[in-house]
Design a protein around this motif. Sequence first.
Motif, PDB file in Angstrom:
ATOM      1  N   SER A  64       0.830  -1.213   0.000  1.00 48.77           N
ATOM      2  CA  SER A  64       0.000   0.000   0.000  1.00 48.77           C
ATOM      3  C   SER A  64       0.859   1.256   0.000  1.00 48.77           C
ATOM      4  CB  SER A  64      -0.941  -0.006   1.206  1.00 48.77           C
ATOM      5  OG  SER A  64      -1.861  -1.068   1.123  1.00 48.77           O
ATOM      6  N   GLY A  65       1.941   1.228   0.768  1.00 42.30           N
ATOM      7  CA  GLY A  65       2.840   2.372   0.794  1.00 42.30           C
ATOM      8  C   GLY A  65       3.506   2.609  -0.540  1.00 42.30           C
ATOM      9  N   LEU A  66       3.884   1.517  -1.221  1.00 45.18           N
ATOM     10  CA  LEU A  66       4.521   1.641  -2.534  1.00 45.18           C
ATOM     11  C   LEU A  66       3.548   2.190  -3.574  1.00 45.18           C
ATOM     12  CD1 LEU A  66       6.579  -1.686  -2.740  1.00 45.18           C
ATOM     13  CD2 LEU A  66       7.332   0.557  -1.935  1.00 45.18           C
ATOM     14  N   ILE A  67       2.300   1.718  -3.503  1.00 41.06           N
ATOM     15  CA  ILE A  67       1.287   2.209  -4.447  1.00 41.06           C
ATOM     16  C   ILE A  67       1.054   3.705  -4.237  1.00 41.06           C
ATOM     17  CG2 ILE A  67      -1.158   2.071  -5.045  1.00 41.06           C
ATOM     18  CD1 ILE A  67      -0.942  -0.964  -4.375  1.00 41.06           C
ATOM     19  N   ARG A  68       0.973   4.126  -2.973  1.00 44.09           N
ATOM     20  CA  ARG A  68       0.775   5.544  -2.693  1.00 44.09           C
ATOM     21  C   ARG A  68       1.954   6.366  -3.205  1.00 44.09           C
ATOM     22  NH1 ARG A  68       0.589   8.515   3.252  1.00 44.09           N
ATOM     23  NH2 ARG A  68       0.683  10.643   2.416  1.00 44.09           N
ATOM     24  N   ALA A  69       3.179   5.881  -2.980  1.00 46.61           N
ATOM     25  CA  ALA A  69       4.361   6.608  -3.450  1.00 46.61           C
ATOM     26  C   ALA A  69       4.340   6.755  -4.966  1.00 46.61           C
ATOM     27  CB  ALA A  69       5.635   5.887  -2.997  1.00 46.61           C
ATOM     28  N   LYS A  70       3.921   5.701  -5.664  1.00 41.06           N
ATOM     29  CA  LYS A  70       3.834   5.764  -7.123  1.00 41.06           C
ATOM     30  C   LYS A  70       2.813   6.815  -7.548  1.00 41.06           C
ATOM     31  CE  LYS A  70       2.776   3.020 -11.232  1.00 41.06           C
ATOM     32  NZ  LYS A  70       2.398   1.683 -11.765  1.00 41.06           N
ATOM     33  N   GLU A  71       1.661   6.830  -6.897  1.00 44.30           N
ATOM     34  CA  GLU A  71       0.615   7.789  -7.238  1.00 44.30           C
ATOM     35  C   GLU A  71       1.055   9.225  -6.988  1.00 44.30           C
ATOM     36  OE1 GLU A  71      -2.565   6.392  -4.824  1.00 44.30           O
ATOM     37  OE2 GLU A  71      -3.223   4.857  -6.276  1.00 44.30           O
ATOM     38  N   GLU A  72       1.903   9.441  -5.959  1.00 45.83           N
ATOM     39  CA  GLU A  72       2.361  10.780  -5.607  1.00 45.83           C
ATOM     40  C   GLU A  72       3.676  11.147  -6.300  1.00 45.83           C
ATOM     41  OE1 GLU A  72       2.377  11.283  -1.367  1.00 45.83           O
ATOM     42  OE2 GLU A  72       0.306  10.593  -1.146  1.00 45.83           O
ATOM     43  N   GLU A  73       4.144  10.262  -7.206  1.00 44.44           N
ATOM     44  CA  GLU A  73       5.380  10.505  -7.966  1.00 44.44           C
ATOM     45  C   GLU A  73       6.595  10.662  -7.056  1.00 44.44           C
ATOM     46  OE1 GLU A  73       6.068  10.577 -11.371  1.00 44.44           O
ATOM     47  OE2 GLU A  73       4.113   9.578 -11.418  1.00 44.44           O
ATOM     48  N   ILE A  74       6.628   9.911  -5.958  1.00 43.11           N
ATOM     49  CA  ILE A  74       7.765   9.912  -5.038  1.00 43.11           C
ATOM     50  C   ILE A  74       8.668   8.741  -5.403  1.00 43.11           C
ATOM     51  CG2 ILE A  74       8.513   9.746  -2.631  1.00 43.11           C
ATOM     52  CD1 ILE A  74       6.936  12.297  -3.295  1.00 43.11           C
ATOM     53  N   PRO A  75       9.929   8.984  -5.771  1.00 48.76           N
ATOM     54  CA  PRO A  75      10.814   7.874  -6.141  1.00 48.76           C
ATOM     55  C   PRO A  75      11.166   6.994  -4.945  1.00 48.76           C
ATOM     56  CG  PRO A  75      12.014   9.947  -6.156  1.00 48.76           C
ATOM     57  CD  PRO A  75      10.580  10.290  -5.944  1.00 48.76           C
ATOM     58  N   GLY A  94       9.942 -13.437  -8.883  1.00 53.36           N
ATOM     59  CA  GLY A  94       8.539 -13.177  -9.153  1.00 53.36           C
ATOM     60  C   GLY A  94       7.656 -13.520  -7.973  1.00 53.36           C
ATOM     61  N   ALA A  95       8.149 -13.342  -6.746  1.00 47.89           N
ATOM     62  CA  ALA A  95       7.327 -13.545  -5.558  1.00 47.89           C
ATOM     63  C   ALA A  95       6.200 -12.515  -5.566  1.00 47.89           C
ATOM     64  CB  ALA A  95       8.180 -13.400  -4.299  1.00 47.89           C
ATOM     65  N   SER A  96       5.283 -12.593  -4.582  1.00 48.18           N
ATOM     66  CA  SER A  96       4.113 -11.710  -4.590  1.00 48.18           C
ATOM     67  C   SER A  96       4.510 -10.246  -4.671  1.00 48.18           C
ATOM     68  CB  SER A  96       3.274 -11.950  -3.334  1.00 48.18           C
ATOM     69  OG  SER A  96       4.028 -11.690  -2.168  1.00 48.18           O
ATOM     70  N   ILE A  97       5.640  -9.908  -4.094  1.00 48.06           N
ATOM     71  CA  ILE A  97       6.186  -8.571  -4.326  1.00 48.06           C
ATOM     72  C   ILE A  97       7.700  -8.693  -4.495  1.00 48.06           C
ATOM     73  CG2 ILE A  97       6.316  -7.955  -1.882  1.00 48.06           C
ATOM     74  CD1 ILE A  97       5.575  -5.089  -2.733  1.00 48.06           C
ATOM     75  N   GLY A  98       8.092  -9.639  -5.319  1.00 50.56           N
ATOM     76  CA  GLY A  98       9.493  -9.805  -5.659  1.00 50.56           C
ATOM     77  C   GLY A  98       9.915  -8.784  -6.702  1.00 50.56           C
ATOM     78  N   GLY A  99      11.127  -8.944  -7.217  1.00 50.41           N
ATOM     79  CA  GLY A  99      11.673  -7.955  -8.128  1.00 50.41           C
ATOM     80  C   GLY A  99      10.806  -7.664  -9.339  1.00 50.41           C
ATOM     81  N   ALA A 100      10.218  -8.719  -9.943  1.00 45.52           N
ATOM     82  CA  ALA A 100       9.417  -8.519 -11.150  1.00 45.52           C
ATOM     83  C   ALA A 100       8.189  -7.660 -10.879  1.00 45.52           C
ATOM     84  CB  ALA A 100       8.995  -9.871 -11.710  1.00 45.52           C
ATOM     85  N   ASN A 101       7.512  -7.908  -9.752  1.00 45.26           N
ATOM     86  CA  ASN A 101       6.333  -7.116  -9.413  1.00 45.26           C
ATOM     87  C   ASN A 101       6.697  -5.741  -8.882  1.00 45.26           C
ATOM     88  OD1 ASN A 101       4.320  -9.021 -10.116  1.00 45.26           O
ATOM     89  ND2 ASN A 101       4.836 -10.192  -8.290  1.00 45.26           N
ATOM     90  N   ILE A 102       7.864  -5.644  -8.262  1.00 44.78           N
ATOM     91  CA  ILE A 102       8.346  -4.339  -7.807  1.00 44.78           C
ATOM     92  C   ILE A 102       8.448  -3.385  -8.986  1.00 44.78           C
ATOM     93  CG2 ILE A 102      10.404  -3.123  -6.950  1.00 44.78           C
ATOM     94  CD1 ILE A 102      10.876  -5.485  -5.096  1.00 44.78           C
ATOM     95  N   ALA A 103       8.943  -3.902 -10.106  1.00 41.04           N
ATOM     96  CA  ALA A 103       9.135  -3.047 -11.279  1.00 41.04           C
ATOM     97  C   ALA A 103       7.809  -2.414 -11.717  1.00 41.04           C
ATOM     98  CB  ALA A 103       9.748  -3.858 -12.413  1.00 41.04           C
ATOM     99  N   LYS A 104       6.698  -3.151 -11.568  1.00 47.41           N
ATOM    100  CA  LYS A 104       5.399  -2.615 -11.943  1.00 47.41           C
ATOM    101  C   LYS A 104       4.979  -1.453 -11.048  1.00 47.41           C
ATOM    102  CE  LYS A 104       3.825  -7.104 -13.683  1.00 47.41           C
ATOM    103  NZ  LYS A 104       2.860  -8.215 -13.497  1.00 47.41           N
ATOM    104  N   MET A 105       5.559  -1.378  -9.866  1.00 41.53           N
ATOM    105  CA  MET A 105       5.239  -0.297  -8.937  1.00 41.53           C
ATOM    106  C   MET A 105       6.173   0.896  -9.116  1.00 41.53           C
ATOM    107  SD  MET A 105       4.121  -2.223  -5.440  1.00 41.53           S
ATOM    108  CE  MET A 105       2.730  -3.354  -5.440  1.00 41.53           C
TER     109      MET A 105
END
Length: 328
Positions: free
Chosen positions: A249-260, A277-288
Amino acid sequence: MKKIKVITTGGTIAMGEDKSTHQIVPKLSGEELLSHVPQLKNMAKLDLIQYTNLDSSQLTPQMIWDLAKLVEGSLAEEEISGVLITHGTDTLEETAYLLDLLLDTTKPVVITGALRSFNQLSSDGEANLVQSLQTIIEPHSKNKGVLVVLNNQIHAARFVSKLHTNKLTAFSSVNTGPIGYIDHCGVNYFYDLTKQITIRPEKLEERIEIIKLSIGSDDKLIQAALDYGYKGLILEGFGLGTLPKNISSGLIRAKEEEIPIVVTSRCLEGRVYNLYGASIGGANIAKMDIIFAGNLNSTKARLALMLLLGEGLSKNEIRRYFGFKLKM
C-alpha cells in the motif's frame, strides 16, 4: 616540492581525552593536528584550512555541499597539486561519495581519518596522514576521483564502506577490494577506474530517508514519511531486492504521488536487480515504478538521490542514472 591544500573537519584524528570524563572529545586544531606529524612538512608545502572541528556524526549533507565548494576553490588554484581532507570515520564514506559526485577534477583528492586518537595506544592518525600525502604527491594518483586512504590501503569513494566500529581494518571495498596500497616502496595501484559522472545541481534535496526492512515489516514508516513530505525514500530490502508484501500500500501511494522509491539490499555484498517473481518480488516491484540501486548501499543511494532530485530529474531519468550512468 608540491603544494597541497589540507582541510581539517574534526573526527577522532583530532580528538583527545577529556580528563574529567575520560571520554574522547574534539581537542586538536588543524595546526595542532599537523604539528603531531612534523614529517609532513618535509614531504610537501602545506596550506591549511580548518573547516570545522566536529565529530563526523554531527555533519550534515549541506555542510558537505559547502565543503565541496571549498575543495573546488582550492583545486582551482594553479599552484595546488591536490587536496587532503581529515575527517571522522563515522560518516567518512558518505562525504567521500558525495564529493566524488560533485567534483570534476584530475587532481587527487584524498580523505583520511583515524580509528584511534593520538593519545591512545597504537594511534593510526600519523601513519594515515603520511600515507595520504604520499598518495596525493604520487603522479599516478591523478584522475582517480576521490580516494580514501586508511591502514595502508587506498579505496575508491564509490566502493568503500566502514564495516567495523573501531578496528584499524574497519574500512573495506567489499565488492572490489582496495584500488591500491602503500608500502615501503611507495604507492601502488591494482587497477584503473572508469571516470565517475559529475552531478552539479543548484541545490540538494535533503528530504530523503532510509527505511531498513526486516521479516514482517509493514508500510507504516513509508506512510509516515510520505505524510511528513519526504521527496524520496531508500528501502533496504532483502537479498536481490525483494520486499515484503505488507508494504504494498505504501509503494502504491508513493507511485501515485510521484515519489521515487529506490531499493538497495541489506546484504553487504552484491547488487539488486529484477529477478524474483514472488508476490512482491523484483518482477512485481518493477510494476510499482521502483528503482533498483545496483550495488550502491543505502547511504550512498540516498546521497545520489539528493543530487538527482536537486537537479529536478524525473523518475525515469533517475532510473537511468541508477541503471547505468552512475559508476559503481
